[in-house]
Scaffold this motif. Structure first.
Motif: not given
Length: 273
Positions: A118-147
Motif C-alpha cells: 500500500s506504500g507510495d511506489v515511485t517508478l520510472l517516468s512514462k516517457d522513459e518507459v515508452a521511449n527508452p534511449v539506447p545506451v552503449v550496452s544496448d548497441v555493442f554486444r560482446f561476440l567472442q574472442t579469437l585466440q
C-alpha cells in the motif's frame, strides 16, 4: 568513435557532424587555434556515449570496425582479439526496452518490499518507459574472442562481403611471419587459411654463398636455411643454435656455423643434419 588504453575499459563517443551554433571555431585571425578554451571545446564535437569492460587485461593495440560497421575488433598486446557485434537501430531499441522493463520490475520489487503493497511506489517516468534511449550496452554486444598461439602484430577485415552464414572474415598477422584467416560466425569462428612464409621467424644474422653460387645459406636464432639464389626458393631448413656467422666448407657439402653460445656447428647440407 571508440578508444582503448591500458585499462580494461573501451570508451565510446558520439561524433557530432554539426556544431550547436552552426559553425566550428577551429581557427582565429592569427592562424590555427590550439587553445580549446578560446576555440571549440572537444566536447562540442565529442559526446560521451559510455564504456564497456573488456575481457582481457592486456593493453589495447588497435580498435577497428569492419567495412559494413556491424563488427568491432579490439586487438590487445598479446594473443587475443575481442569481437563485438554492433546492433542496428531496431535491435538496439528492442534491447533498450527490455533493459528498462527489467529495471522497472526490479524497482517495483524493491519499493514493494521497503514500503509495503500500500506504500507510495515511485517508478520510472512514462516517457522513459515508452521511449527508452539506447545506451552503449544496448548497441555493442560482446561476440567472442579469437585466440592464437603466437602474439598478434596486426589485423584486417576482408573488404569483400562474406558468404552466408558468416558475419565477416578477418586476417591476423602473427609475430612468427604467419598470417591466419578466420571466418566469423555469431557463436564461433573457423580458421580457414594459414599463409606460411618459408623465411626465418626472426632476424637474419649472417649469409654465405657457396663457391659455385648455386646455394645461399642464412642463419637466425634457431635454424639454418639453404636457398636457391636464382629462384629464391627455400631448399632446406636445418635446426641449429643462434648462428652469428657462417661459411661453406670447400666442396660445398658441409657448412660451419658460429653460434652465440661460442660453439662451432658442422652442418651436413645433403642430409640436413
Amino acid at each position: 568513435m571508440v578508444t582503448g588504453s591500458a585499462d580494461q575499459e573501451l570508451r565510446f563517443y558520439k561524433v557530432q557532424s554539426e556544431p550547436q551554433d552552426g559553425r566550428f571555431h577551429l581557427a582565429t585571425e592569427d592562424g590555427p587555434n590550439n587553445n580549446l578554451e578560446s576555440g571549440t571545446n572537444k566536447w562540442q564535437i565529442l559526446k560521451q556515449f559510455g564504456e564497456i569492460k573488456r575481457q582481457s587485461k592486456d593493453r589495447v593495440v588497435t580498435v577497428r570496425f569492419n567495412k559494413v560497421g556491424n563488427l568491432l575488433a579490439c586487438q590487445v598486446a598479446g594473443k587475443t582479439v575481442e569481437l563485438f557485434r554492433v546492433l542496428d537501430d531496431d535491435e538496439a531499441k528492442r534491447k533498450a526496452k527490455k533493459r528498462v522493463q527489467r529495471k522497472k520490475e526490479k524497482l517495483l520489487n524493491k519499493k514493494t518490499k521497503e514500503l509495503g503493497e500500500s506504500g507510495d511506489v515511485t517508478l520510472l517516468s512514462k516517457d522513459e518507459v515508452a521511449n527508452p534511449v539506447p545506451v552503449v550496452s544496448d548497441v555493442f554486444r560482446f561476440l567472442q574472442t579469437l585466440q592464437t598461439k603466437k602474439k598478434i602484430c596486426s589485423l584486417s577485415f576482408c573488404p569483400a562481403a562474406p558468404k552466408n552464414p558468416f558475419l565477416e572474415t578477418v586476417a591476423l598477422s602473427l609475430n612468427n611471419n604467419i598470417i591466419e584467416v578466420y571466418s566469423i560466425q555469431t557463436d564461433s569462428s573457423t580458421k580457414v587459411h594459414t599463409v606460411y612464409l618459408p623465411g626465418h621467424r626472426s632476424d637474419i644474422r649472417s649469409v654465405a654463398l657457396s663457391s659455385d653460387s648455386t646455394m645461399l645459406m642464412s642463419t637466425s636464432h634457431d635454424s639454418v636455411k639453404i636457398w636457391n639464389p636464382s629462384s629464391g626458393s627455400c631448399l632446406r631448413t636445418i635446426e641449429s643454435g643462434y648462428g652469428l656467422c657462417s661459411l661453406f666448407v670447400p666442396g660445398n657439402r658441409f657448412a660451419l656455423i658460429g653460434t652465440k653460445s661460442g660453439t662451432l656447428e658442422v652442418i651436413d647440407i645433403g642430409s640436413s643434419s
